[in-house]
Design a protein around this motif. Structure first.
Motif, PDB file in Angstrom:
ATOM      1  N   ILE A 125      13.548 -46.845 -45.739  1.00 15.24           N
ATOM      2  CA  ILE A 125      12.605 -47.753 -46.375  1.00 15.24           C
ATOM      3  C   ILE A 125      11.479 -47.999 -45.391  1.00 15.24           C
ATOM      4  CG2 ILE A 125      12.272 -50.046 -47.354  1.00 15.24           C
ATOM      5  CD1 ILE A 125      15.266 -50.024 -48.049  1.00 15.24           C
ATOM      6  N   THR A 126      10.267 -47.648 -45.791  1.00 16.76           N
ATOM      7  CA  THR A 126       9.121 -47.821 -44.906  1.00 16.76           C
ATOM      8  C   THR A 126       8.107 -48.766 -45.534  1.00 16.76           C
ATOM      9  OG1 THR A 126       8.026 -45.876 -45.839  1.00 16.76           O
ATOM     10  CG2 THR A 126       9.367 -45.531 -43.871  1.00 16.76           C
ATOM     11  N   GLY A 127       7.384 -49.433 -44.674  1.00 14.57           N
ATOM     12  CA  GLY A 127       6.332 -50.347 -45.099  1.00 14.57           C
ATOM     13  C   GLY A 127       5.483 -50.676 -43.897  1.00 14.57           C
ATOM     14  N   GLU A 128       4.810 -51.804 -43.968  1.00 15.82           N
ATOM     15  CA  GLU A 128       3.986 -52.252 -42.852  1.00 15.82           C
ATOM     16  C   GLU A 128       4.613 -53.481 -42.226  1.00 15.82           C
ATOM     17  OE1 GLU A 128      -0.148 -52.892 -43.233  1.00 15.82           O
ATOM     18  OE2 GLU A 128      -0.507 -51.018 -44.262  1.00 15.82           O
ATOM     19  N   SER A 129       4.597 -53.537 -40.900  1.00 17.99           N
ATOM     20  CA  SER A 129       5.089 -54.747 -40.243  1.00 17.99           C
ATOM     21  C   SER A 129       4.043 -55.836 -40.446  1.00 17.99           C
ATOM     22  CB  SER A 129       5.348 -54.500 -38.758  1.00 17.99           C
ATOM     23  OG  SER A 129       4.163 -54.115 -38.103  1.00 17.99           O
ATOM     24  N   ASP A 130       4.512 -57.048 -40.717  1.00 15.20           N
ATOM     25  CA  ASP A 130       3.565 -58.141 -40.902  1.00 15.20           C
ATOM     26  C   ASP A 130       3.648 -59.099 -39.728  1.00 15.20           C
ATOM     27  OD1 ASP A 130       5.763 -59.829 -41.365  1.00 15.20           O
ATOM     28  OD2 ASP A 130       5.435 -59.936 -43.519  1.00 15.20           O
ATOM     29  N   SER A 131       2.794 -60.093 -39.731  1.00 18.18           N
ATOM     30  CA  SER A 131       2.691 -61.002 -38.593  1.00 18.18           C
ATOM     31  C   SER A 131       3.939 -61.868 -38.404  1.00 18.18           C
ATOM     32  CB  SER A 131       1.458 -61.900 -38.746  1.00 18.18           C
ATOM     33  OG  SER A 131       1.564 -62.644 -39.944  1.00 18.18           O
ATOM     34  N   ASP A 132       4.793 -61.962 -39.425  1.00 16.70           N
ATOM     35  CA  ASP A 132       6.013 -62.757 -39.313  1.00 16.70           C
ATOM     36  C   ASP A 132       7.216 -61.923 -38.866  1.00 16.70           C
ATOM     37  OD1 ASP A 132       4.713 -65.093 -40.156  1.00 16.70           O
ATOM     38  OD2 ASP A 132       5.043 -64.600 -42.259  1.00 16.70           O
ATOM     39  N   GLY A 133       7.001 -60.645 -38.576  1.00 16.00           N
ATOM     40  CA  GLY A 133       8.084 -59.786 -38.111  1.00 16.00           C
ATOM     41  C   GLY A 133       8.864 -59.111 -39.224  1.00 16.00           C
ATOM     42  N   TYR A 134       8.404 -59.216 -40.457  1.00 14.31           N
ATOM     43  CA  TYR A 134       9.066 -58.569 -41.581  1.00 14.31           C
ATOM     44  C   TYR A 134       8.409 -57.237 -41.886  1.00 14.31           C
ATOM     45  CZ  TYR A 134      11.271 -63.063 -42.456  1.00 14.31           C
ATOM     46  OH  TYR A 134      11.995 -64.220 -42.329  1.00 14.31           O
ATOM     47  N   ILE A 135       9.087 -56.423 -42.662  1.00 16.99           N
ATOM     48  CA  ILE A 135       8.536 -55.160 -43.135  1.00 16.99           C
ATOM     49  C   ILE A 135       8.164 -55.367 -44.593  1.00 16.99           C
ATOM     50  CG2 ILE A 135       9.033 -52.735 -43.595  1.00 16.99           C
ATOM     51  CD1 ILE A 135      11.067 -53.362 -41.046  1.00 16.99           C
ATOM     52  N   ALA A 136       6.885 -55.238 -44.891  1.00 15.63           N
ATOM     53  CA  ALA A 136       6.369 -55.471 -46.239  1.00 15.63           C
ATOM     54  C   ALA A 136       6.218 -54.145 -46.959  1.00 15.63           C
ATOM     55  CB  ALA A 136       5.027 -56.199 -46.168  1.00 15.63           C
ATOM     56  N   TYR A 146       3.286 -55.952 -56.396  1.00 14.59           N
ATOM     57  CA  TYR A 146       4.376 -56.728 -55.811  1.00 14.59           C
ATOM     58  C   TYR A 146       4.414 -56.500 -54.309  1.00 14.59           C
ATOM     59  CZ  TYR A 146       6.978 -52.328 -55.511  1.00 14.59           C
ATOM     60  OH  TYR A 146       7.362 -51.049 -55.211  1.00 14.59           O
ATOM     61  N   THR A 147       5.078 -57.415 -53.604  1.00  9.90           N
ATOM     62  CA  THR A 147       5.371 -57.270 -52.182  1.00  9.90           C
ATOM     63  C   THR A 147       6.829 -57.641 -51.977  1.00  9.90           C
ATOM     64  OG1 THR A 147       3.109 -57.886 -51.576  1.00  9.90           O
ATOM     65  CG2 THR A 147       4.781 -57.969 -49.829  1.00  9.90           C
ATOM     66  N   LEU A 148       7.590 -56.696 -51.467  1.00 13.54           N
ATOM     67  CA  LEU A 148       8.986 -56.926 -51.108  1.00 13.54           C
ATOM     68  C   LEU A 148       9.039 -56.954 -49.595  1.00 13.54           C
ATOM     69  CD1 LEU A 148      12.024 -57.061 -52.008  1.00 13.54           C
ATOM     70  CD2 LEU A 148      12.082 -54.610 -51.577  1.00 13.54           C
ATOM     71  N   ARG A 149       9.577 -58.034 -49.027  1.00 16.42           N
ATOM     72  CA  ARG A 149       9.682 -58.156 -47.577  1.00 16.42           C
ATOM     73  C   ARG A 149      11.143 -58.046 -47.168  1.00 16.42           C
ATOM     74  NH1 ARG A 149       6.874 -63.457 -45.985  1.00 16.42           N
ATOM     75  NH2 ARG A 149       6.948 -62.617 -43.892  1.00 16.42           N
ATOM     76  N   LEU A 150      11.386 -57.256 -46.130  1.00 18.96           N
ATOM     77  CA  LEU A 150      12.717 -57.028 -45.587  1.00 18.96           C
ATOM     78  C   LEU A 150      12.704 -57.315 -44.098  1.00 18.96           C
ATOM     79  CD1 LEU A 150      13.034 -53.477 -47.145  1.00 18.96           C
ATOM     80  CD2 LEU A 150      14.337 -55.431 -47.928  1.00 18.96           C
ATOM     81  N   THR A 151      13.871 -57.651 -43.562  1.00 19.59           N
ATOM     82  CA  THR A 151      13.988 -57.722 -42.114  1.00 19.59           C
ATOM     83  C   THR A 151      14.107 -56.291 -41.591  1.00 19.59           C
ATOM     84  OG1 THR A 151      16.402 -57.783 -42.041  1.00 19.59           O
ATOM     85  CG2 THR A 151      15.259 -59.908 -42.302  1.00 19.59           C
ATOM     86  N   GLU A 152      13.955 -56.104 -40.300  1.00 23.18           N
ATOM     87  CA  GLU A 152      14.104 -54.755 -39.739  1.00 23.18           C
ATOM     88  C   GLU A 152      15.531 -54.245 -39.904  1.00 23.18           C
ATOM     89  OE1 GLU A 152      14.925 -55.885 -35.064  1.00 23.18           O
ATOM     90  OE2 GLU A 152      12.912 -55.295 -35.660  1.00 23.18           O
TER      91      GLU A 152
END
Length: 189
Positions: A125-136, A146-152
Motif C-alpha cells: 500500500i503506497t501513498g504520501e507521508s503527511d505532516s502527522d506521520g500517516y500515509i495518505a 477520498y483520503t484513507l490514512r494509515l499508520t506505517e
C-alpha cells in the motif's frame, strides 16, 4: 579566530536545521505494511454531517464486514452485516436485508468497504507521508474523492469523504482478530 568560530557555529546550526526539516518533511512517497488483506477489528467513530456514531468495525474477509454501533443511544445495538452484495440490518431480534446498491450514495461505510477491499488486493500500500506521520492514500470512487490514512504499520487511522462531510476515525486496530458477533436473528434461529 572569533569569526571562524562564529562561522563554524552557523554551519552547525544550518546543518541541524536541514536535518530537522528533512525529518519532518511531508509529501514524499511512503508505503504502509499490508494489514488490510486479512481479517481485523477496529473501534470506529463516524461523523456524517451532524451525526456522530461510535462502534466496532470488523472485516472477516473480502466483502464480509460488520459494523456494530454503541453510540448514540438511538443506534445502540444496531448491527450492519455486509456480505454477498447485501446489507442486513438487525436490532433486538428484528432484521431486514437490502442489496448494497440500495444503500444511499452517501454511505461512508460502503465507500470505506469498497476502498479497503480494493487495497487489500495490493501487495503493498503506497501513498504520501503527511505532516502527522500517516500515509495518505488518495483516490476517487464514483466521482467522489477520498483520503484513507494509515499508520506505517498498516493500521487504519481515518477515512475522509469531504464532499459528503463524512469522516471515520479508527483506534485499537487489531489484525487477525475479527470475529463476527452473531446478530440477534441468528441467535434466535
Amino acid at each position: 579566530m572569533v569569526r571562524r568560530r562564529w562561522m563554524a557555529g552557523l554551519a552547525v546550526a544550518a546543518a541541524g536545521s536541514l536535518f530537522w526539516c528533512g525529518c519532518t518533511r511531508s509529501g514524499g512517497d511512503a508505503s504502509a505494511a499490508q494489514k488490510l488483506g486479512g481479517s481485523f477489528t477496529t473501534e470506529m467513530t463516524m461523523t456524517v454531517e451532524d451525526l456522530t456514531a461510535e462502534g466496532t468495525l470488523c472485516r472477516m474477509g473480502e466483502g464480509v464486514w460488520q459494523a456494530a454501533f454503541v453510540q448514540p443511544a438511538s443506534l445502540d445495538g444496531v448491527v450492519l452485516d455486509f456480505q454477498d452484495g447485501e446489507v442486513t440490518a438487525s436490532y433486538k431480534g428484528l432484521a431486514f436485508s437490502v442489496p448494497q446498491t440500495a444503500m444511499p450514495a452517501k454511505s461512508a461505510l460502503l465507500q470505506l468497504i469498497t476502498v479497503v477491499d480494493t487495497l487489500a488486493q495490493e501487495e503493498t500500500i503506497t501513498g504520501e507521508s503527511d505532516s502527522d506521520g500517516y500515509i495518505a492514500v488518495e483516490g476517487e470512487l464514483e466521482g467522489t474523492p477520498y483520503t484513507l490514512r494509515l499508520t506505517e504499520h498498516g493500521d487504519l487511522a481515518s477515512f475522509v469523504l469531504d464532499s459528503y462531510a463524512a469522516e471515520l476515525t479508527f483506534s485499537k486496530f487489531q489484525s487477525g482478530t475479527a470475529v463476527a458477533t452473531p446478530t440477534e436473528t441468528e441467535a434466535l434461529s
